[in-house]
Design a protein around this motif. Structure first.
Motif, PDB file in Angstrom:
ATOM      1  N   LYS A  84      65.044  95.770  92.285  1.00  0.00           N
ATOM      2  CA  LYS A  84      63.946  95.172  93.373  1.00  0.00           C
ATOM      3  C   LYS A  84      64.587  93.882  94.277  1.00  0.00           C
ATOM      4  N   LEU A  85      65.701  93.134  93.506  1.00  0.00           N
ATOM      5  CA  LEU A  85      66.351  92.046  94.280  1.00  0.00           C
ATOM      6  C   LEU A  85      67.277  92.847  95.333  1.00  0.00           C
ATOM      7  N   VAL A  86      67.955  93.801  95.116  1.00  0.00           N
ATOM      8  CA  VAL A  86      68.666  94.493  95.991  1.00  0.00           C
ATOM      9  C   VAL A  86      67.720  94.953  97.000  1.00  0.00           C
ATOM     10  N   ASP A  87      66.949  95.595  96.994  1.00  0.00           N
ATOM     11  CA  ASP A  87      65.889  95.976  97.928  1.00  0.00           C
ATOM     12  C   ASP A  87      65.390  94.911  98.737  1.00  0.00           C
ATOM     13  N   SER A  88      65.101  93.807  98.323  1.00  0.00           N
ATOM     14  CA  SER A  88      64.521  92.678  98.998  1.00  0.00           C
ATOM     15  C   SER A  88      65.641  92.050  99.881  1.00  0.00           C
ATOM     16  N   ILE A  89      66.592  92.102  99.514  1.00  0.00           N
ATOM     17  CA  ILE A  89      67.762  91.485 100.247  1.00  0.00           C
ATOM     18  C   ILE A  89      68.222  92.295 101.359  1.00  0.00           C
ATOM     19  N   ILE A  90      68.383  93.616 101.116  1.00  0.00           N
ATOM     20  CA  ILE A  90      68.802  94.731 102.188  1.00  0.00           C
ATOM     21  C   ILE A  90      67.635  94.649 103.171  1.00  0.00           C
ATOM     22  N   THR A  91      66.382  94.517 102.645  1.00  0.00           N
ATOM     23  CA  THR A  91      65.597  94.822 103.815  1.00  0.00           C
ATOM     24  C   THR A  91      65.345  93.256 104.583  1.00  0.00           C
ATOM     25  N   TYR A  92      65.686  92.349 104.029  1.00  0.00           N
ATOM     26  CA  TYR A  92      65.543  90.920 104.759  1.00  0.00           C
ATOM     27  C   TYR A  92      66.860  91.036 105.624  1.00  0.00           C
ATOM     28  N   GLN A  93      67.845  91.352 105.255  1.00  0.00           N
ATOM     29  CA  GLN A  93      69.114  91.318 106.218  1.00  0.00           C
ATOM     30  C   GLN A  93      68.936  92.382 107.492  1.00  0.00           C
ATOM     31  N   CYS A  94      68.457  93.504 107.036  1.00  0.00           N
ATOM     32  CA  CYS A  94      68.348  94.611 108.209  1.00  0.00           C
ATOM     33  C   CYS A  94      67.132  94.111 109.161  1.00  0.00           C
ATOM     34  N   LYS A  95      66.268  93.244 108.692  1.00  0.00           N
ATOM     35  CA  LYS A  95      65.397  92.726 109.487  1.00  0.00           C
ATOM     36  C   LYS A  95      65.833  91.802 110.792  1.00  0.00           C
ATOM     37  N   ASN A  96      66.976  91.162 110.107  1.00  0.00           N
ATOM     38  CA  ASN A  96      67.573  89.986 110.781  1.00  0.00           C
ATOM     39  C   ASN A  96      69.202  90.470 110.949  1.00  0.00           C
ATOM     40  N   PRO A  97      69.404  91.446 111.441  1.00  0.00           N
ATOM     41  CA  PRO A  97      70.985  91.480 111.263  1.00  0.00           C
ATOM     42  C   PRO A  97      72.070  90.701 111.946  1.00  0.00           C
ATOM     43  N   GLN A  98      71.433  90.263 113.185  1.00  0.00           N
ATOM     44  CA  GLN A  98      72.288  89.170 113.868  1.00  0.00           C
ATOM     45  C   GLN A  98      72.456  87.757 113.103  1.00  0.00           C
ATOM     46  N   LEU A  99      71.308  87.593 112.894  1.00  0.00           N
ATOM     47  CA  LEU A  99      71.379  86.418 112.143  1.00  0.00           C
ATOM     48  C   LEU A  99      72.177  86.612 110.873  1.00  0.00           C
ATOM     49  N   THR A 100      71.856  87.639 110.079  1.00  0.00           N
ATOM     50  CA  THR A 100      72.641  87.638 108.754  1.00  0.00           C
ATOM     51  C   THR A 100      74.224  87.426 109.031  1.00  0.00           C
ATOM     52  N   ARG A 101      74.564  88.641 110.297  1.00  0.00           N
ATOM     53  CA  ARG A 101      75.948  88.551 110.432  1.00  0.00           C
ATOM     54  C   ARG A 101      76.638  87.237 110.813  1.00  0.00           C
ATOM     55  N   PHE A 102      76.003  86.518 111.593  1.00  0.00           N
ATOM     56  CA  PHE A 102      76.434  85.226 111.822  1.00  0.00           C
ATOM     57  C   PHE A 102      76.862  84.147 110.659  1.00  0.00           C
ATOM     58  N   ILE A 103      75.364  84.120 109.950  1.00  0.00           N
ATOM     59  CA  ILE A 103      75.468  83.147 108.806  1.00  0.00           C
ATOM     60  C   ILE A 103      76.763  83.516 107.763  1.00  0.00           C
ATOM     61  N   LEU A 104      76.638  84.727 107.638  1.00  0.00           N
ATOM     62  CA  LEU A 104      77.624  85.166 106.495  1.00  0.00           C
ATOM     63  C   LEU A 104      78.976  85.045 107.201  1.00  0.00           C
ATOM     64  N   ARG A 105      79.216  85.326 108.250  1.00  0.00           N
ATOM     65  CA  ARG A 105      80.584  84.778 108.655  1.00  0.00           C
ATOM     66  C   ARG A 105      81.017  83.277 108.897  1.00  0.00           C
ATOM     67  N   GLU A 106      79.798  82.472 109.177  1.00  0.00           N
ATOM     68  CA  GLU A 106      80.187  81.117 109.331  1.00  0.00           C
ATOM     69  C   GLU A 106      80.391  80.448 107.909  1.00  0.00           C
ATOM     70  N   VAL A 107      79.611  80.983 106.800  1.00  0.00           N
ATOM     71  CA  VAL A 107      79.871  80.318 105.493  1.00  0.00           C
ATOM     72  C   VAL A 107      81.559  80.673 105.133  1.00  0.00           C
ATOM     73  N   THR A 108      82.255  81.492 105.562  1.00  0.00           N
ATOM     74  CA  THR A 108      83.630  81.496 105.105  1.00  0.00           C
ATOM     75  C   THR A 108      84.453  80.500 105.835  1.00  0.00           C
ATOM     76  N   ILE A 109      83.910  79.673 106.656  1.00  0.00           N
ATOM     77  CA  ILE A 109      84.559  78.586 107.282  1.00  0.00           C
ATOM     78  C   ILE A 109      84.364  77.452 106.741  1.00  0.00           C
ATOM     79  N   ASP A 110      85.273  76.360 106.122  1.00  0.00           N
ATOM     80  CA  ASP A 110      84.965  75.401 105.459  1.00  0.00           C
ATOM     81  C   ASP A 110      84.376  74.216 106.447  1.00  0.00           C
TER      82      ASP A 110
END
Length: 208
Positions: A84-110
Motif C-alpha cells: 500500500k505504501l508503494v501504491d500511494s507513493i507511485i500514485t502521488y508521483q504520477c500525479k506530480n511528475p514534474q515536481l517529483t523529478r525536480f525535487i528528486l534531482r535537487e536533493v542530490t545536491i548538497d
C-alpha cells in the motif's frame, strides 16, 4: 480565487522552468513571464526565488509524508502495508511528475535546505520504512535482511522512472502520466517485494 490562481500559476511555471533550465538557470523574470504575472507577485507570495524553491520542497514533502503516515497507521500485515505504501507513493508521483523529478534531482545536491530535508522529512520516511520492515521480519513474513540496503533498493525502484523521465519516455516509450504505467509499475514493485523481501514457502516450511 484570484490570489489562489496567481499563486498556483507561479508555482506551475517555476516547476516547469526549474525542470527545463535548472534552478540557477531560471530567473524571476522567466517565471513571471511564463506565469503571466508581475515579478512583484513572486516577491509578495514567496519572498523571491529562494522562497519559491523552499515552498516547492515543503509542498512536496508535507504531502508525501502525510501519505506515508496514513498508510503506516493502517491495521494490516507488513506485506500489505508495504504494498500500500508503494501504491500511494507511485500514485502521488504520477500525479506530480514534474515536481517529483525536480525535487528528486535537487536533493542530490548538497545545500543547507537539502540538509534540513535529510534531517527531517527523510528521517521520518526512514523510520516508517524501517518499522514496517522490522515488523515483517519479526512476524516472519520477511526474510532477515539489511534494513538499510532494502531501503536503498526500494527507494531506487520508486524514484528511477521519475528522475530519468526523459529516458523513460524517449527511449523506453513509457509515459508516466498514463494509468497503465501507474498500475503496471506498482505491480512490478509488488513482485520485487514478494520475490526479494518476503519469505517463500520453502523458507517458511523450515521455520521451527
Amino acid at each position: 480565487m484570484k490570489e489562489i490562481s496567481t499563486r498556483d500559476a507561479i508555482v506551475e511555471a517555476a516547476i516547469s522552468l526549474f525542470n527545463q533550465k535548472g534552478y540557477h538557470g531560471t530567473s524571476i523574470r522567466d517565471i513571471a513571464g511564463l506565469a503571466k504575472v508581475n515579478t512583484a507577485n513572486i516577491s509578495y507570495y514567496f519572498n523571491g526565488k529562494q522562497g519559491l524553491l523552499e515552498y516547492c520542497y515543503m509542498n512536496f514533502f508535507e504531502t508525501y509524508l502525510e501519505l506515508l503516515e496514513q498508510v503506516y497507521l493502517q491495521s494490516c500485515n507488513p506485506t500489505e502495508k508495504l504494498k500500500k505504501l508503494v501504491d500511494s507513493i507511485i500514485t502521488y508521483q504520477c500525479k506530480n511528475p514534474q515536481l517529483t523529478r525536480f525535487i528528486l534531482r535537487e536533493v542530490t545536491i548538497d545545500s543547507q535546505v537539502v540538509r534540513e530535508i535529510m534531517s527531517t522529512y527523510y528521517v521520518k520516511e526512514r523510520y516508517i520504512f524501517t518499522q514496517i520492515l522490522e515488523k515483517g521480519i519479526e512476524k516472519k513474513e520477511f526474510r532477515k535482511q539489511s534494513i538499510s540496503y532494502s531501503i536503498i533498493q526500494l527507494k531506487g525502484l520508486l524514484s528511477m522512472p521519475f528522475i530519468h523521465s526523459f529516458y523513460v519516455t524517449e527511449v523506453l516509450h513509457i509515459f508516466l502520466n498514463e494509468d497503465y504505467f501507474k498500475r503496471k509499475y506498482s505491480e512490478e514493485i509488488h513482485r520485487w517485494i514478494h520475490d526479494v523481501v518476503c519469505m517463500n514457502e520453502n523458507e517458511l516450511s523450515i521455520i521451527p
